[in-house]
Design a protein around this motif. Structure first.
Motif, mmCIF file in Angstrom:
data_model
loop_
_atom_site.group_PDB
_atom_site.id
_atom_site.type_symbol
_atom_site.label_atom_id
_atom_site.label_comp_id
_atom_site.label_asym_id
_atom_site.label_seq_id
_atom_site.Cartn_x
_atom_site.Cartn_y
_atom_site.Cartn_z
ATOM 1 N N PHE A 136 0.814 -1.218 0.000
ATOM 2 C CA PHE A 136 0.000 0.000 0.000
ATOM 3 C C PHE A 136 0.857 1.282 0.000
ATOM 4 N N GLY A 137 0.601 2.137 -0.997
ATOM 5 C CA GLY A 137 1.216 3.459 -0.996
ATOM 6 C C GLY A 137 2.685 3.521 -1.350
ATOM 7 N N THR A 138 3.226 2.502 -2.004
ATOM 8 C CA THR A 138 4.660 2.518 -2.317
ATOM 9 C C THR A 138 4.950 2.608 -3.814
ATOM 10 N N VAL A 139 3.977 2.240 -4.634
ATOM 11 C CA VAL A 139 4.183 2.224 -6.084
ATOM 12 C C VAL A 139 3.259 3.275 -6.697
ATOM 13 N N PHE A 140 3.790 4.083 -7.624
ATOM 14 C CA PHE A 140 2.961 5.111 -8.238
ATOM 15 C C PHE A 140 2.976 4.987 -9.758
ATOM 16 N N THR A 141 1.932 5.490 -10.379
ATOM 17 C CA THR A 141 1.776 5.329 -11.831
ATOM 18 C C THR A 141 2.693 6.301 -12.573
ATOM 19 N N ASP A 142 2.622 6.309 -13.886
ATOM 20 C CA ASP A 142 3.537 7.119 -14.698
ATOM 21 C C ASP A 142 3.241 8.621 -14.654
ATOM 22 N N HIS A 143 1.994 8.961 -14.354
ATOM 23 C CA HIS A 143 1.611 10.374 -14.451
ATOM 24 C C HIS A 143 1.014 10.912 -13.165
ATOM 25 N N MET A 144 0.862 12.228 -13.115
ATOM 26 C CA MET A 144 0.155 12.876 -12.016
ATOM 27 C C MET A 144 -0.522 14.132 -12.559
ATOM 28 N N GLY A 163 -7.148 32.746 -10.116
ATOM 29 C CA GLY A 163 -7.878 31.508 -9.809
ATOM 30 C C GLY A 163 -7.108 30.275 -10.240
ATOM 31 N N TRP A 164 -7.866 29.192 -10.548
ATOM 32 C CA TRP A 164 -7.241 27.934 -10.971
ATOM 33 C C TRP A 164 -6.813 28.030 -12.419
ATOM 34 N N HIS A 165 -5.579 27.624 -12.712
ATOM 35 C CA HIS A 165 -5.100 27.639 -14.089
ATOM 36 C C HIS A 165 -4.036 26.564 -14.265
ATOM 37 N N ASP A 166 -3.561 26.437 -15.515
ATOM 38 C CA ASP A 166 -2.451 25.525 -15.793
ATOM 39 C C ASP A 166 -2.796 24.084 -15.405
ATOM 40 N N HIS A 167 -3.969 23.615 -15.831
ATOM 41 C CA HIS A 167 -4.391 22.237 -15.523
ATOM 42 C C HIS A 167 -3.620 21.277 -16.408
ATOM 43 N N ARG A 168 -2.844 20.409 -15.817
ATOM 44 C CA ARG A 168 -1.973 19.515 -16.597
ATOM 45 C C ARG A 168 -1.913 18.113 -16.046
ATOM 46 N N LEU A 169 -1.627 17.199 -16.969
ATOM 47 C CA LEU A 169 -1.301 15.826 -16.595
ATOM 48 C C LEU A 169 0.155 15.671 -16.991
#
Ligand SMILES: *Cc1c(COP(=O)(O)O)cnc(C)c1O
Length: 361
Positions: A27-35, A46-52
């Motif tokens: 649990f909680g040790t491996v993460f996927t390729d993106h965020m 306000g909110w800007h620069d929404h990215r993957l």
């Protein structure tokens, strides 16, 4: 169209390596390729620069506000692979709304519910190969928001970062549901009236860690907190709500009156209990009443609940002047059957009669 612009990872984890990581993830040790990343600035931007973007380190100035004053909130939910190959999430809008409430309490900007949902869909779509398929496995999603302004001074940050990371997780209990021992902390509290107990923020967890250490020292896996005023009533565990099942079949749980977190798992399980025609009472539960009930047999089962483990049966309650067994060492009957029913809905094995699941991919 998603508003999250995709910057694909230049060198994602190769398929073979990913398959090995998905085999038995801790649990909680491996993460996927993106965020996911988005930024908020005060003064109208306000909110800007929404990215993957590719999953990777953040570059932060040492004066980053959250590192000093803990202006931070988070969420936790899962994406499940269904037998038909689709990927679904469970009551994500409830998490989005709670994220907004938590943000408000911590003087952080609210992320619109639509952007929260969109961010999850974008990440799960791109990293769908990371959603494991084995029994009890899922992709744990961790949205969070923190004060990212570089400024050492006490006021709400003028810059805030929103991120979502994702981690494939295995079945929490490998050999099926196993009862845990709970240490009841009668000295420290995680939250008080008017505090941040109802917000999902890192600070509440920081306040719970010495108690968690004490629990380990007493041979217990988890800690149960009492109210901060009289230290007589149950509140919740460090990261899970608590539910008491009476011998008459009714169910009692502390009310969400400001000092405990309103768990999505808690509210879903209570609904399933009501659906069975059993009585649910949200009321203050005294520790003395619980201990007496365990000794007399008036209390039949105790369980904790939250997204990570879904349902955790309690097998023992210990404190400074008591050590009481709950049940006969096996998970209680209602505890087990609620676990089966809720996970059945989450994984598409049972009918979703409340419309709790949504397709992401
Ligand atoms: C997240 C959390 C829970 C459980 O909430 P779910 O929505 O069921 O995952 C319970 N208590 C605390 C303190 C939490 O942070």
């Amino acid at each position: 169209m998603s508003r999250f612009a995709i910057e694909p990872h230049p060198s994602p984890v190769p398929a073979e390596e990913r398959a090995a990581l998905l085999e038995a993830p801790v649990f909680g040790t491996v993460f996927t390729d993106h965020m996911v990343r988005a930024t908020w600035r005060a003064g109208g931007a306000g909110w800007h620069d929404h990215r993957l973007v590719p999953y990777g380190p953040l570059e932060l100035m040492p004066a980053t506000s959250a590192l000093h004053y803990a202006q931070e909130v988070f969420e936790g939910l899962k994406a499940y692979r269904w037998p038909d190959g689709s990927i679904r999430t469970f009551r994500a809008a409830a998490n989005a709304e709670r994220f907004a409430r938590s943000a408000r309490r911590l003087a952080l900007p609210e992320l619109p519910v639509a952007d929260f949902m969109d961010s999850l869909a974008a990440l799960v779509e791109v990293d769908q190969a990371w959603v494991p398929a084995g029994p009890g496995t899922s992709l744990y999603l961790r949205p969070f928001m923190f004060a990212s302004e570089s400024f050492v001074g006490v006021r709400a940050s003028h810059e805030v970062s929103y991120l979502v990371i994702a981690s494939p997780v295995g079945a929490y209990f490998k050999g099926g549901l196993a009862p845990v021992s709970i240490w009841v902390d009668q000295r420290h509290h995680r939250a008080g009236p008017g505090g941040t107990g109802a917000a999902k923020c890192g600070g509440n967890y920081a306040a719970s860690l010495v108690s968690q250490e004490q629990a380990y020292a007493h041979g217990c896996e988890q800690v149960l907190f009492l109210d901060a005023v009289a230290a007589t009533h149950l509140e919740e565990l460090g990261g899970m709500n608590v539910v008491v099942v009476m011998a008459d079949g009714s169910v009692a749980t502390p009310p969400t009156s400001g000092t405990i977190l309103e768990g999505v798992t808690r509210s879903s399980l209570l609904q399933l209990v009501r659906d069975r025609g059993l009585e649910v009472v949200e009321r203050p539960v005294e520790l003395a009443e619980l201990l007496a009930g365990l000794r007399s047999g008036a209390v039949a089962e105790v369980f904790a609940c939250g997204t990570a483990a879904v349902v955790t049966p309690v097998g023992r309650l210990a404190g400074e002047d008591f050590d009481v067994a709950v049940g006969d060492g096996r998970p209680g009957e209602l505890t087990m059957s609620l676990y089966d029913e809720l996970t059945g809905i989450q994984y598409g094995r049972l009918e979703d009669r409340h419309g709790w699941t949504q397709r992401l991919v």
